[in-house]
Design a protein around this motif. Structure first.
Motif, PDB file in Angstrom:
ATOM      1  N   TRP A   1       0.850  -1.184   0.000  1.00  0.00           N
ATOM      2  CA  TRP A   1       0.000   0.000   0.000  1.00  0.00           C
ATOM      3  C   TRP A   1       0.890   1.239   0.000  1.00  0.00           C
ATOM      4  O   TRP A   1       1.869   1.309   0.733  1.00  0.00           O
ATOM      5  N   PRO A   2       0.582   2.252  -0.840  1.00  0.00           N
ATOM      6  CA  PRO A   2       1.426   3.446  -0.889  1.00  0.00           C
ATOM      7  C   PRO A   2       1.471   4.183   0.446  1.00  0.00           C
ATOM      8  O   PRO A   2       0.457   4.324   1.126  1.00  0.00           O
ATOM      9  N   SER A   3       2.643   4.622   0.812  1.00  0.00           N
ATOM     10  CA  SER A   3       2.843   5.346   2.075  1.00  0.00           C
ATOM     11  C   SER A   3       4.079   6.219   1.939  1.00  0.00           C
ATOM     12  O   SER A   3       5.041   5.843   1.244  1.00  0.00           O
ATOM     13  N   LEU A   4       4.069   7.356   2.590  1.00  0.00           N
ATOM     14  CA  LEU A   4       5.242   8.224   2.586  1.00  0.00           C
ATOM     15  C   LEU A   4       6.418   7.575   3.309  1.00  0.00           C
ATOM     16  O   LEU A   4       7.559   8.026   3.176  1.00  0.00           O
ATOM     17  N   LYS A   5       6.147   6.506   4.068  1.00  0.00           N
ATOM     18  CA  LYS A   5       7.196   5.787   4.778  1.00  0.00           C
ATOM     19  C   LYS A   5       7.841   4.691   3.915  1.00  0.00           C
ATOM     20  O   LYS A   5       8.848   4.106   4.313  1.00  0.00           O
TER      21      LYS A   5
ATOM     22  N   GLY B   1      10.671   5.376  -7.493  1.00  0.00           N
ATOM     23  CA  GLY B   1      11.014   6.129  -8.693  1.00  0.00           C
ATOM     24  C   GLY B   1       9.810   6.593  -9.486  1.00  0.00           C
ATOM     25  O   GLY B   1       8.685   6.610  -9.004  1.00  0.00           O
ATOM     26  N   HIS B   2      10.081   6.940 -10.731  1.00  0.00           N
ATOM     27  CA  HIS B   2       9.051   7.521 -11.587  1.00  0.00           C
ATOM     28  C   HIS B   2       8.306   6.441 -12.365  1.00  0.00           C
ATOM     29  O   HIS B   2       8.546   5.256 -12.223  1.00  0.00           O
TER      30      HIS B   2
ATOM     31  N   ILE C   1      -3.708  12.175   1.264  1.00  0.00           N
ATOM     32  CA  ILE C   1      -2.390  12.810   1.294  1.00  0.00           C
ATOM     33  C   ILE C   1      -2.233  13.785   0.121  1.00  0.00           C
ATOM     34  O   ILE C   1      -1.707  14.885   0.277  1.00  0.00           O
ATOM     35  N   ILE C   2      -2.709  13.348  -1.060  1.00  0.00           N
ATOM     36  CA  ILE C   2      -2.665  14.233  -2.226  1.00  0.00           C
ATOM     37  C   ILE C   2      -4.057  14.837  -2.394  1.00  0.00           C
ATOM     38  O   ILE C   2      -4.830  14.452  -3.270  1.00  0.00           O
TER      39      ILE C   2
ATOM     40  N   LEU D   1       4.119  10.761  -2.795  1.00  0.00           N
ATOM     41  CA  LEU D   1       3.381   9.520  -2.527  1.00  0.00           C
ATOM     42  C   LEU D   1       3.404   8.611  -3.745  1.00  0.00           C
ATOM     43  O   LEU D   1       3.526   7.383  -3.610  1.00  0.00           O
ATOM     44  N   CYS D   2       3.302   9.192  -4.927  1.00  0.00           N
ATOM     45  CA  CYS D   2       3.329   8.393  -6.155  1.00  0.00           C
ATOM     46  C   CYS D   2       4.701   7.750  -6.358  1.00  0.00           C
ATOM     47  O   CYS D   2       4.806   6.621  -6.846  1.00  0.00           O
TER      48      CYS D   2
END
Length: 259
Positions: free
Chosen positions: A173-177, A182-183, A211-212, A247-248
Motif C-alpha cells: 500500500w502506498p505510504s510516505l514511509k 522512482g518515476h 495525502i494528495i 506519494l506516487c
C-alpha cells in the motif's frame, strides 16, 4: 456522505464518467441505506461497482444487491483470511455462494468477481487457497488447479455465466514511509479519481488518507478540482513517465502500468 451531498457529487461526476465505484477502502455494504445511494446513482443514469469483503451480504435484500444500476460486485475473498472473525469458512462462504446461485436463478445481468488477490512468489496463502479452490470447484462443477494458477497467473477463470474468480498479486500500500520506487506512469487522474467521504478529492483509490488532496467538494466544484494546477501537473507528469508527487514515487502499484 449524507445523501444530499452524495447526490451533489454524482450530479457533477456524471459529466466525467459512466461508472461509480462505491469503494475507497471502506465496505459499501456496511451502509444500512445502501439502496438509497444506489437509487441516486440510477437516477443520473450511471452504473455502480460494489467492492465488498463479503461479511455484510446478509444485511441486504437481493432487491438491493441486484439493483438495476449495479454493473458488478467484487467480493474480496481473502478478507476472510486476513480478519479476525468468529465465522467459520463455511459460514463466510454461504452467503457469497448464495448470491452467485440466486444471480444465476434470476438471470441477473450483473457480473460477480470473486477476488483472490493474494498471489505471491512465496505462495504464502497456499493453504487458504487450496481450501477455497476446492470449495469453488465443487460448487461450480469446474476444476481450479492451485499449481496452474500460481504457474500461469491467469487474470481470471470463468465459473459460470458472468461469474469469475479473479486473480492478482499482493501489493504494498502506498505510504510516505515506503522506499522510493522512482518515476513511471499511472492510471490515477487518467482513468479514475477518488472522492473520500469527507468530500476531499484525491487522484486515485489508494490514497485513502487524502495525502494528495486536490480539493474539497464542499468548497469547490469537481471541474475546478480536476483542472487545478496540482492535478494538471500530476497528469502531465504521468504522460511523460514522471511521478511528480512524493506519494506516487513511493507507490509500487504503478509498476503494473510500466512493464
Amino acid at each position: 456522505m449524507d445523501l444530499a451531498f452524495f447526490e451533489s457529487v454524482i450530479k457533477q461526476a456524471k459529466h466525467y464518467t459512466k461508472e461509480i465505484a462505491c469503494h475507497v477502502v471502506g465496505d459499501p455494504l456496511t451502509q444500512s441505506n445502501l439502496h438509497d445511494y444506489l437509487d441516486i446513482i440510477h437516477k443520473y443514469g450511471l452504473k455502480a461497482m460494489l467492492t465488498t469483503s463479503g461479511y455484510f451480504l446478509k444485511k441486504h435484500r437481493y432487491d438491493t444487491l441486484f439493483h438495476p444500476c449495479i454493473k458488478q460486485i467484487n467480493i474480496s475473498l481473502n478478507a476472510f483470511n486476513k480478519n479476525d472473525t468468529s465465522l467459520t469458512f463455511e459460514q463466510y462462504m454461504r452467503p457469497v455462494l448464495a448470491l452467485c446461485e440466486t444471480k444465476l436463478e434470476r438471470k441477473e445481468g450483473l457480473f460477480i468477481n470473486l477476488r483472490v488477490w493474494n498471489l505471491d512468489e512465496m505462495m504464502s496463502e497456499r493453504t487458504f487457497n487450496e481450501i477455497l479452490f476446492l470449495k469453488l470447484s465443487k460448487t461450480f462443477d469446474t476444476s481450479l488447479s492451485l499449481e496452474e494458477v500460481y504457474a500461469q497467473r491467469p487474470k481470471s477463470i470463468r465459473l459460470a455465466s458472468k461469474i469469475r474468480v479473479h486473480f492478482d498479486n499482493y501489493f504494498e500500500w502506498p505510504s510516505l514511509k515506503n522506499k522510493n520506487y522512482g518515476h513511471g506512469t499511472c492510471q490515477g487522474l487518467q482513468s479514475h479519481i477518488a472522492i473520500l467521504a469527507s468530500g476531499k478529492v484525491v487522484p486515485c483509490c489508494l490514497d485513502c488518507d487524502g495525502i494528495i488532496e486536490l480539493g474539497d467538494l464542499h468548497e469547490h466544484t469537481l471541474d475546478e478540482i480536476v483542472t487545478s494546477k496540482r492535478a494538471r501537473a500530476m497528469l502531465s507528469g504521468f504522460k511523460e513517465g514522471k511521478a511528480v508527487e512524493e506519494l506516487c514515487q513511493k507507490c509500487s502499484y504503478k509498476d503494473r502500468f510500466n512493464t
